[in-house]
Design a protein around this motif. Structure first.
Motif, PDB file in Angstrom:
ATOM      1  N   ARG A 116       0.972  -1.180  -0.054  1.00  0.00           N
ATOM      2  CA  ARG A 116      -0.050  -0.007  -0.091  1.00  0.00           C
ATOM      3  C   ARG A 116       0.854   1.184   0.131  1.00  0.00           C
ATOM      4  N   THR A 117       2.184   1.023   0.297  1.00  0.00           N
ATOM      5  CA  THR A 117       2.778   2.554   0.568  1.00  0.00           C
ATOM      6  C   THR A 117       4.075   2.641  -0.411  1.00  0.00           C
ATOM      7  N   ALA A 123       4.894   4.919  -3.162  1.00  0.00           N
ATOM      8  CA  ALA A 123       5.337   6.680  -2.841  1.00  0.00           C
ATOM      9  C   ALA A 123       6.576   6.935  -2.398  1.00  0.00           C
ATOM     10  N   THR A 146       6.624   8.754   1.380  1.00  0.00           N
ATOM     11  CA  THR A 146       6.318   9.957   0.545  1.00  0.00           C
ATOM     12  C   THR A 146       7.261  10.461  -0.279  1.00  0.00           C
ATOM     13  N   ARG A 192       3.263  12.912  -3.267  1.00  0.00           N
ATOM     14  CA  ARG A 192       2.047  12.261  -2.874  1.00  0.00           C
ATOM     15  C   ARG A 192       2.349  11.503  -1.607  1.00  0.00           C
ATOM     16  N   ALA A 244       1.620   8.058   1.209  1.00  0.00           N
ATOM     17  CA  ALA A 244       0.960   6.885   1.326  1.00  0.00           C
ATOM     18  C   ALA A 244       0.817   6.359   2.703  1.00  0.00           C
ATOM     19  N   ILE A 283      -1.919   5.328  -7.328  1.00  0.00           N
ATOM     20  CA  ILE A 283      -2.842   5.308  -6.134  1.00  0.00           C
ATOM     21  C   ILE A 283      -3.973   4.442  -6.322  1.00  0.00           C
ATOM     22  N   GLN A 286      -3.542   0.686  -5.782  1.00  0.00           N
ATOM     23  CA  GLN A 286      -3.425   0.301  -4.631  1.00  0.00           C
ATOM     24  C   GLN A 286      -4.840   0.205  -3.885  1.00  0.00           C
ATOM     25  N   THR A 337      -5.935   2.485   5.303  1.00  0.00           N
ATOM     26  CA  THR A 337      -5.187   3.217   4.323  1.00  0.00           C
ATOM     27  C   THR A 337      -5.716   4.732   3.928  1.00  0.00           C
ATOM     28  N   TYR A 352      -4.426   8.303   1.448  1.00  0.00           N
ATOM     29  CA  TYR A 352      -3.506   8.803   0.458  1.00  0.00           C
ATOM     30  C   TYR A 352      -3.492  10.241   0.314  1.00  0.00           C
TER      31      TYR A 352
END
Length: 374
Positions: free
Chosen positions: A142-143, A146, A177, A181, A183, A335, A338, A365, A367
């Motif tokens: 998920r991250t 970024a 980050t 962006r 996350a 994004i 995800q 989560t 963003y």
């Protein structure tokens, strides 16, 4: 040293450890993998001085010993041997060569002594806990996109892990980050993680960890040990130890907007496909996509001086003031890829302020995406 080992077992282990070896090295020993016989097993180890990966595999240990040989060369040799074959690894009396033999194939590889091989695993780990492999994989997936690739801001070149009190319970949070962006993902904090220091796990370590978790059983757990300068993950028979990024992660909470009151609810898949289609007109993947939002309707527009224009309309849930805002097309696609729910919620403020994006299928989560001028 003399060891007999199944080709498939050796290939799998080499596949895990050889990836951390840099193809170009000014220090010859760092191009090698350490092979060490243990009772009924072979231990393999590789490092680039920042990450170290070790794995223990079952083998017939006929004569104890240890040596190091070129990692990529050994991997290529074993990869090309026939399926189901046995591999014999034998060092000569001087320890200067390793003979790799299987069936009618025979290779002599130059060795470097085990004593020269570096060890980065020394030190005391202050915290240790178990985390389900699926939970750790989710935090990374998920991250990871970024993470910054800008070397000057090295403290953004990884994922920031820390614990935080949220909604009455302790959470393990992952944040990444690149300044454009952000996350953020979280999971229930495991027992033993209380009071852990905030740590930044480097991009390369995150990538290797993701591959190792992908090879593991979904039901397995990952043992995590950490200090302020190092972290160690144990996944089955594989151990990955890494230095942490020595820097201070910025106060990300300050960039997460709290006053965005214009809620745009849209179908995630339809939106992603529309962004992908209209951005085709652009010669640059990073060109801005303009979102014109009005009552119940979203119009996406891309203007390219070279190619022309593209527009697409989508029905959406929106009943606030009309707004036009631009975003980097690639960042929008990163994004949306995800997001797991059918619906996504974009919380908008104005054309110059960051937008908050929530996943309808995963409340853990969120963003943040900075707009572009259009």
């Amino acid at each position: 040293m003399r060891i007999i080992i199944e080709r498939s077992n050796l290939l799998k282990a080499l596949g895990h450890v050889h990836r951390v070896v840099e193809r170009r090295n000014t220090i010859p020993i760092l191009s090698n993998v350490l092979l060490k016989s243990e009772e009924g097993a072979l231990r393999l180890k590789a490092t680039d001085l920042d990450i170290e990966v070790t794995e223990r595999v079952v083998a017939i240990d006929e004569q104890p010993g240890a040596t190091t040989v070129p990692a990529y060369l050994l991997y290529d040799i074993v990869r090309k041997l026939p399926d189901g074959s046995e591999v014999n690894l034998t060092t000569n009396e001087e320890g200067s060569q390793l003979v790799v033999s299987s069936g009618r194939s025979r290779f002599r590889l130059q060795c470097l002594p085990e004593i020269d091989f570096p060890d980065i695993t020394t030190g005391v780990f202050s915290h240790s806990f178990k985390l389900p492999a699926a939970a750790l994989a989710r935090l990374i997936e998920r991250t990871q996109f970024a993470i910054s690739t800008e070397e000057t801001r090295y403290y953004l070149n990884g994922i920031f892990f820390h614990t935080i009190e949220s909604e009455g319970s302790l959470k393990l949070r992952a944040v990444a980050t690149d300044g454009h962006r952000l996350a953020r993902a979280e999971a229930d904090a495991p027992s033993g993680s209380e009071g852990m220091p905030g740590i930044i796990v480097p991009r390369k370590t995150v990538s290797e960890l993701q591959k190792l978790i992908g090879d593991a059983d979904d039901e397995s757990a990952v043992d995590v040990e950490l200090s302020e300068s190092k972290i160690r993950f144990t996944i089955g028979d594989v151990v990955i130890t890494s230095k942490l990024i020595d820097g201070t992660f910025p106060d990300y909470q300050r960039v997460i907007p709290t006053g965005n009151d214009k809620a745009l609810v849209l179908d995630r898949q339809s939106f992603a496909q529309a962004v992908d289609r209209v951005s085709t007109i652009s010669s640059e993947r990073g060109r801005a996509v303009k979102l014109a939002v009005s009552q119940g309707q979203l119009v996406l527009t891309v203007n390219s001086p070279d190619s022309g224009t593209a527009t697409e309309e989508l029905p959406v849930g929106y009943d606030a003031d009309e707004i036009e805002i631009g975003f980097n097309a690639r960042y929008l696609l990163d994004i949306t890829s995800q997001l797991s729910g059918e619906e996504s919620v974009f919380m908008l403020a104005d054309p110059g302020s960051p937008t908050l994006i929530r996943d309808g299928g995963d409340s853990g989560t969120l963003y943040v995406l900075m707009p572009m001028r259009v």
